[in-house]
Design an enzyme around this catalytic site. Structure first.
Site, PDB file in Angstrom:
ATOM      1  N   HIS A 289       0.922  -0.877   0.399  1.00  0.00           N
ATOM      2  CA  HIS A 289      -0.283   0.177  -0.142  1.00  0.00           C
ATOM      3  C   HIS A 289       1.010   1.120  -0.235  1.00  0.00           C
ATOM      4  O   HIS A 289       1.838   0.990   0.084  1.00  0.00           O
ATOM      5  CB  HIS A 289      -1.288  -0.091   1.267  1.00  0.00           C
ATOM      6  CG  HIS A 289      -1.768  -1.049   1.266  1.00  0.00           C
ATOM      7  ND1 HIS A 289      -2.947  -0.933   2.360  1.00  0.00           N
ATOM      8  CD2 HIS A 289      -1.988  -2.263   0.597  1.00  0.00           C
ATOM      9  CE1 HIS A 289      -4.193  -2.025   1.728  1.00  0.00           C
ATOM     10  NE2 HIS A 289      -3.212  -2.579   0.604  1.00  0.00           N
TER      11      HIS A 289
ATOM     12  N   GLU B 239       1.354   3.488   1.835  1.00  0.00           N
ATOM     13  CA  GLU B 239       1.689   3.656   3.083  1.00  0.00           C
ATOM     14  C   GLU B 239       3.140   3.472   3.219  1.00  0.00           C
ATOM     15  O   GLU B 239       3.992   3.654   3.618  1.00  0.00           O
ATOM     16  CB  GLU B 239       1.142   3.337   5.014  1.00  0.00           C
ATOM     17  CG  GLU B 239      -0.431   4.489   4.431  1.00  0.00           C
ATOM     18  CD  GLU B 239      -1.479   3.516   3.905  1.00  0.00           C
ATOM     19  OE1 GLU B 239      -2.244   3.746   4.675  1.00  0.00           O
ATOM     20  OE2 GLU B 239      -1.060   3.177   2.829  1.00  0.00           O
TER      21      GLU B 239
ATOM     22  N   CYS C 192      -5.171   1.254   6.877  1.00  0.00           N
ATOM     23  CA  CYS C 192      -6.091   0.061   6.503  1.00  0.00           C
ATOM     24  C   CYS C 192      -5.521  -0.822   8.076  1.00  0.00           C
ATOM     25  O   CYS C 192      -4.250  -0.915   8.888  1.00  0.00           O
ATOM     26  CB  CYS C 192      -5.549  -1.493   5.909  1.00  0.00           C
ATOM     27  SG  CYS C 192      -4.492  -1.641   5.263  1.00  0.00           S
TER      28      CYS C 192
ATOM     29  N   ALA D 148     -27.440   9.218 -33.254  1.00  0.00           N
ATOM     30  CA  ALA D 148     -27.380   8.001 -34.218  1.00  0.00           C
ATOM     31  C   ALA D 148     -28.639   8.497 -35.549  1.00  0.00           C
ATOM     32  O   ALA D 148     -29.458   9.453 -34.749  1.00  0.00           O
ATOM     33  CB  ALA D 148     -27.117   6.689 -34.357  1.00  0.00           C
TER      34      ALA D 148
ATOM     35  N   THR E  80     -26.682  -2.205 -29.227  1.00  0.00           N
ATOM     36  CA  THR E  80     -25.291  -1.823 -29.571  1.00  0.00           C
ATOM     37  C   THR E  80     -24.417  -3.335 -30.034  1.00  0.00           C
ATOM     38  O   THR E  80     -23.383  -2.967 -31.350  1.00  0.00           O
ATOM     39  CB  THR E  80     -24.336  -1.170 -28.108  1.00  0.00           C
ATOM     40  OG1 THR E  80     -25.315   0.222 -27.913  1.00  0.00           O
ATOM     41  CG2 THR E  80     -23.157  -0.907 -28.448  1.00  0.00           C
TER      42      THR E  80
ATOM     43  N   ASP F 247     -23.302  -2.022 -34.340  1.00  0.00           N
ATOM     44  CA  ASP F 247     -22.022  -1.606 -34.001  1.00  0.00           C
ATOM     45  C   ASP F 247     -20.825  -2.790 -34.413  1.00  0.00           C
ATOM     46  O   ASP F 247     -19.229  -2.438 -34.496  1.00  0.00           O
ATOM     47  CB  ASP F 247     -21.570  -0.492 -33.121  1.00  0.00           C
ATOM     48  CG  ASP F 247     -22.448   0.559 -32.590  1.00  0.00           C
ATOM     49  OD1 ASP F 247     -23.145   1.105 -33.634  1.00  0.00           O
ATOM     50  OD2 ASP F 247     -22.979   1.196 -31.828  1.00  0.00           O
TER      51      ASP F 247
ATOM     52  N   GLU G   1     -22.022   2.393 -22.509  1.00  0.00           N
ATOM     53  CA  GLU G   1     -21.737   2.807 -24.050  1.00  0.00           C
ATOM     54  C   GLU G   1     -22.844   1.915 -24.461  1.00  0.00           C
ATOM     55  O   GLU G   1     -22.736   1.373 -25.612  1.00  0.00           O
ATOM     56  CB  GLU G   1     -20.437   2.108 -24.953  1.00  0.00           C
ATOM     57  CG  GLU G   1     -19.539   3.087 -23.986  1.00  0.00           C
ATOM     58  CD  GLU G   1     -17.766   2.566 -24.858  1.00  0.00           C
ATOM     59  OE1 GLU G   1     -18.204   2.931 -25.857  1.00  0.00           O
ATOM     60  OE2 GLU G   1     -17.041   2.783 -23.765  1.00  0.00           O
TER      61      GLU G   1
ATOM     62  N   GLY H  65     -27.513   2.508 -25.694  1.00  0.00           N
ATOM     63  CA  GLY H  65     -29.258   2.961 -26.532  1.00  0.00           C
ATOM     64  C   GLY H  65     -29.239   3.960 -26.266  1.00  0.00           C
ATOM     65  O   GLY H  65     -29.180   2.917 -25.003  1.00  0.00           O
TER      66      GLY H  65
END
Length: 371
Positions: free
Chosen positions: A53, A55, A78, A165, A199, A203, A302, A304
């Site tokens: 981590h 630290e 933590c 579109a 989609t 596409d 992503e 429609g």
């Protein structure tokens, strides 16, 4: 230490945390600065899951100078052993005198325990310095810890008249190269990318992070590929769809009980999971809760207009990133969201615009729905 010094050194810790933007998932992005006699003697950030981590990196750099020093860390240290040992033990052993955390750990099972352990060891503790800046780096981790689901970022591209579109479905490319590079960076920081069946069929996207298009050097180890999630109620995903191609993993969420189709998709390497839902979609909240169980922090959609509208109506969109191109596509073109039933002005959904900036010839607007 003065309040202005606290802000200055915490700002450095937050800046260091940003270096883990693309690599720490599913862990949070954390930075740490160790200061003695008003001078930085050690600093570090969490670089990758399973590795030390922030630290620990900072303590190693500081060495003996950590004794009686002040530690600035963007997330509460933590107090439990996970993939790595507890940071509180390392700080106590190093003999630091003060620890300033920007925010508590959002995990309700461990929140405040780290600072309590340090306080019990005689170390002065404080929290809340630059808390909003630290929280902004980890929206998905916080959402997963507090609400049991990932943060959902809805990415959309539209014309100036709000169209995504043409009526035929043609949409490549509405925006220019600067906006598309920015989308690649959003993909790279995301744990998962979610799309609908429409989609995929229209596409045939790969939904991969394209290193050649991202416009900046890769992090150590290269770009991580997010999980690809397809909402496919009737298992219509073609077996030659790009979303099934490596690299990266694909999860298909369905309502179908057609074992033959399930087996065929699994042979292509996809995970196929059945969820409850209506005739045309799966239970989106149940899907997101499952993704949280997979330690998915940030989901980028992503999709429609239909699936975006369903997510918005269900209150599951936390942020919208909308790229606006200086072009007009006409009344017959497709809109951003399918939101049937909004018949009166009082039914409208308000949003708060939090950022607006140029992306080459386009503009990027960031907004949050007012739930």
């Amino acid at each position: 230490m003065s309040k202005s010094a606290d802000h200055r050194f915490m700002a450095r810790a937050v800046k260091l945390a940003e270096r883990g933007l693309y690599t720490t998932d599913p862990n949070p992005r954390v930075g740490c600065v160790i200061v003695r006699d008003d001078q930085i003697v050690g600093e570090g950030w969490h670089e990758r899951t399973g590795e030390p981590h922030a630290e620990v990196h900072a303590l190693k750099q500081a060495g003996d100078k950590a004794k009686q020093a002040t530690v600035y860390v963007s997330l509460e240290p933590c107090a439990h052993r996970g993939r790595t040992p507890a940071c509180t033990k390392a700080l106590i052993k190093a003999g630091v005198s003060r620890v300033v955390a920007a925010m508590f750990d959002p995990n309700p099972k461990v929140s405040t325990r780290g600072l309590e352990k340090l306080h019990e060891a005689g170390i002065q503790v404080e929290h809340g310095v630059l808390q909003p800046e630290a929280e902004a780096l980890n929206p998905g981790f916080i959402m997963r810890m507090e609400k049991g689901r990932p943060m959902v970022r809805c990415k959309l591209a539209m014309s100036l008249d709000g169209r995504t579109a043409m009526a035929s479905g043609e949409s490549k490319w509405i925006t220019g190269p600067d906006a598309r590079r920015d989308v690649q960076r959003l993909r790279a920081r995301s744990s998962a990318i979610l799309v609908g069946m429409g989609t995929v069929l229209a596409d045939n996207p790969s939904l991969r992070v394209r290193a050649e298009d991202i416009g900046q050097p890769p992090p150590a180890g290269g770009w991580r590929q997010p999980l690809r999630v397809v909402v496919d109620p009737h298992l219509s995903t073609p077996l030659d769809a790009k979303v099934l191609e490596p690299p990266g993993r694909t999860l298909i969420a369905t309502r179908s009980d057609d074992d033959e189709l399930v087996d065929a998709l699994r042979k292509k390497g996809a995970d196929v999971l059945r969820f409850p839902g209506s005739a045309d979609t799966v239970d989106l909240r149940a899907l997101l809760e499952h993704l949280a169980e997979l330690e998915i922090n940030e989901v980028m959609t992503e999709t429609g207009a239909t699936l975006s509208g369903a997510l918005l109506r269900a209150g599951l969109i936390d942020e919208m990133v909308i790229y606006i191109a200086p072009t007009l596509m006409g009344a017959e073109a497709r809109g951003l969201f399918s939101l049937p039933g909004l018949d009166h002005l009082g039914d409208r959904i308000d949003v708060e615009i939090t950022d607006m900036r140029a992306m080459g010839r386009d503009w990027r607007m960031t907004a949050k729905p007012k739930q």
